[in-house]
Design a protein around this motif. Structure first.
Motif, PDB file in Angstrom:
ATOM      1  N   ALA A  51      40.665  42.954  45.434  1.00  0.00           N
ATOM      2  CA  ALA A  51      39.335  43.349  44.965  1.00  0.00           C
ATOM      3  C   ALA A  51      38.912  44.703  45.506  1.00  0.00           C
ATOM      4  O   ALA A  51      37.871  45.227  45.114  1.00  0.00           O
ATOM      5  CB  ALA A  51      38.303  42.289  45.362  1.00  0.00           C
ATOM      6  N   GLY A  52      39.709  45.276  46.400  1.00  0.00           N
ATOM      7  CA  GLY A  52      39.367  46.558  47.008  1.00  0.00           C
ATOM      8  C   GLY A  52      39.507  46.499  48.516  1.00  0.00           C
ATOM      9  O   GLY A  52      39.851  45.457  49.089  1.00  0.00           O
ATOM     10  N   THR A  53      39.250  47.595  49.183  1.00  0.00           N
ATOM     11  CA  THR A  53      39.334  47.649  50.640  1.00  0.00           C
ATOM     12  C   THR A  53      38.069  47.061  51.249  1.00  0.00           C
ATOM     13  O   THR A  53      36.952  47.487  50.930  1.00  0.00           O
ATOM     14  CB  THR A  53      39.524  49.095  51.118  1.00  0.00           C
ATOM     15  OG1 THR A  53      40.735  49.619  50.545  1.00  0.00           O
ATOM     16  CG2 THR A  53      39.634  49.156  52.627  1.00  0.00           C
ATOM     17  N   ASP A 113      45.549  31.378  46.049  1.00  0.00           N
ATOM     18  CA  ASP A 113      46.823  31.716  46.686  1.00  0.00           C
ATOM     19  C   ASP A 113      47.691  32.645  45.841  1.00  0.00           C
ATOM     20  O   ASP A 113      48.720  33.139  46.309  1.00  0.00           O
ATOM     21  CB  ASP A 113      47.601  30.451  47.078  1.00  0.00           C
ATOM     22  CG  ASP A 113      47.910  29.542  45.903  1.00  0.00           C
ATOM     23  OD1 ASP A 113      47.683  29.937  44.740  1.00  0.00           O
ATOM     24  OD2 ASP A 113      48.395  28.418  46.146  1.00  0.00           O
ATOM     25  N   ASN A 114      47.261  32.897  44.577  1.00  0.00           N
ATOM     26  CA  ASN A 114      47.969  33.881  43.750  1.00  0.00           C
ATOM     27  C   ASN A 114      47.331  35.264  43.858  1.00  0.00           C
ATOM     28  O   ASN A 114      47.642  36.157  43.088  1.00  0.00           O
ATOM     29  CB  ASN A 114      48.025  33.430  42.293  1.00  0.00           C
ATOM     30  CG  ASN A 114      46.663  33.442  41.609  1.00  0.00           C
ATOM     31  OD1 ASN A 114      45.637  33.677  42.252  1.00  0.00           O
ATOM     32  ND2 ASN A 114      46.638  33.183  40.314  1.00  0.00           N
ATOM     33  N   ARG A 115      46.388  35.428  44.812  1.00  0.00           N
ATOM     34  CA  ARG A 115      45.710  36.682  45.150  1.00  0.00           C
ATOM     35  C   ARG A 115      44.517  36.994  44.255  1.00  0.00           C
ATOM     36  O   ARG A 115      43.786  37.948  44.509  1.00  0.00           O
ATOM     37  CB  ARG A 115      46.692  37.878  45.120  1.00  0.00           C
ATOM     38  CG  ARG A 115      47.785  37.796  46.157  1.00  0.00           C
ATOM     39  CD  ARG A 115      48.826  38.920  45.977  1.00  0.00           C
ATOM     40  NE  ARG A 115      48.250  40.242  46.094  1.00  0.00           N
ATOM     41  CZ  ARG A 115      48.120  40.913  47.228  1.00  0.00           C
ATOM     42  NH1 ARG A 115      48.527  40.361  48.364  1.00  0.00           N
ATOM     43  NH2 ARG A 115      47.602  42.124  47.251  1.00  0.00           N
ATOM     44  N   SER A 116      44.271  36.220  43.195  1.00  0.00           N
ATOM     45  CA  SER A 116      43.116  36.500  42.336  1.00  0.00           C
ATOM     46  C   SER A 116      41.828  36.090  43.046  1.00  0.00           C
ATOM     47  O   SER A 116      41.807  35.164  43.870  1.00  0.00           O
ATOM     48  CB  SER A 116      43.242  35.783  40.989  1.00  0.00           C
ATOM     49  OG  SER A 116      43.273  34.387  41.156  1.00  0.00           O
ATOM     50  N   LEU A 117      40.735  36.779  42.708  1.00  0.00           N
ATOM     51  CA  LEU A 117      39.448  36.551  43.373  1.00  0.00           C
ATOM     52  C   LEU A 117      38.875  35.183  43.006  1.00  0.00           C
ATOM     53  O   LEU A 117      38.751  34.850  41.831  1.00  0.00           O
ATOM     54  CB  LEU A 117      38.463  37.659  42.976  1.00  0.00           C
ATOM     55  CG  LEU A 117      37.097  37.657  43.671  1.00  0.00           C
ATOM     56  CD1 LEU A 117      37.256  37.858  45.173  1.00  0.00           C
ATOM     57  CD2 LEU A 117      36.212  38.757  43.075  1.00  0.00           C
TER      58      LEU A 117
END
Length: 284
Positions: A51-53, A113-117
């Motif tokens: 989602a960003g830093t 766990d798949n990195r999506s928000l």
């Protein structure tokens, strides 16, 4: 203190305390597999997320090593350090989300766990205007997403007219607790249809096949302000594939009404007209 290696870089665990914000020394936790589960950080550290830093003082991980939740701040609230003190350190973060670019002060971000928000949790009193399946909704506490990026739920910041299969319902839950934005009172299915909504300003009527009508309205309880005053309890309505459910009291039973053969319609419910103090709530 040895840094911990993660796919997001080297993280230095907390190893000192102070007299105000960090009065306790929190341990690093691990999954049973030995993979790191959570790391309280010695200093706020920028971490690159999908989602960003995001600046982080506490990070938790799924067992596959992907971030589960990230907290920009991790101070301990006590008599010496208040929520207002902690909030003064919270800086807005710009995020790339399924509903577009947003900038807000966040308590935490959750990820699948798949990195999506998975969710955005806002600071108390802060709001975001979200483009939802039912239009623009000013949102407090948070918003959650399905793995495909569709909105799963959000928490309306004020009574908001929402279209449902029963007609327009004023969505708002004054009792919503902002622990995190994963679960909220206004819930959608994958098609964007409302499947759950809380309201204090709408009455729901069901007409059965034989013409009988049953009306459901939010109940009242003794106010936290005074034993002599009443406040409205949110009524929760669920729209399932086969039935509509209604719960007029969070401690009471759930009424289930089959959708087949029944007609449902919503109309305004204004208890404050008969009791001008019914809508008041104390801050606790």
């Amino acid at each position: 203190m040895e840094p911990i290696t993660t796919q997001y870089g080297q993280l230095i665990p907390q190893h000192t305390t102070d007299d105000l914000r960090k009065r306790d020394l929190f341990p690093v936790e691990y999954h049973r597999s030995g993979v790191v589960k959570s790391v309280p950080l010695e200093a706020q550290t920028p971490i690159d997320t999908p989602a960003g830093t995001v600046p982080a003082e506490l990070v938790s991980f799924h067992e596959n090593g992907n971030i589960n939740r990230i907290f920009p701040l991790n101070g301990k609230l006590c008599g010496y350090w208040s929520q207002e003190d902690e909030a003064a350190l919270a800086a807005p973060v710009t995020l790339n989300t399924p509903v577009g670019i947003v900038t807000a002060r966040i308590l935490s971000l959750g990820f699948f766990d798949n990195r999506s928000l998975r969710s955005i949790t806002l600071w108390p009193e802060d709001t975001l205007t979200i483009a939802s399946p039912v239009g623009m909704v000013e949102t407090r506490i948070g918003v959650s997403f399905a793995p495909d990026g569709s909105i799963r739920s959000l928490e309306p910041a004020r009574p908001t007219p929402i279209k449902t299969l029963a007609g327009e319902i004023m969505a708002y839950d004054p009792d919503a607790v902002g622990v995190n934005g994963d679960v909220n009172s206004l819930v959608f299915d994958h098609g964007g249809n409302v499947v759950r909504v809380a309201t204090t300003l709408t009455r729901l009527t069901a007409i059965s096949p034989d013409g009988r009508t049953t009306a459901f309205a939010p109940e009242q309880r003794e106010s936290l302000c005074s034993e002599s005053e009443q406040e409205v309890v949110p009524m929760v309505i669920g729209f399932g594939k086969d039935a509509v459910t209604v719960q007029t009291d969070p401690d009471g039973p759930v009424t289930r009404i089959p959708r087949e053969g029944h007609v449902f319609f919503a109309e305004p419910f204004l208890p404050q007209l008969s009791n001008p103090f019914a809508g008041l709530r104390c801050s606790v």
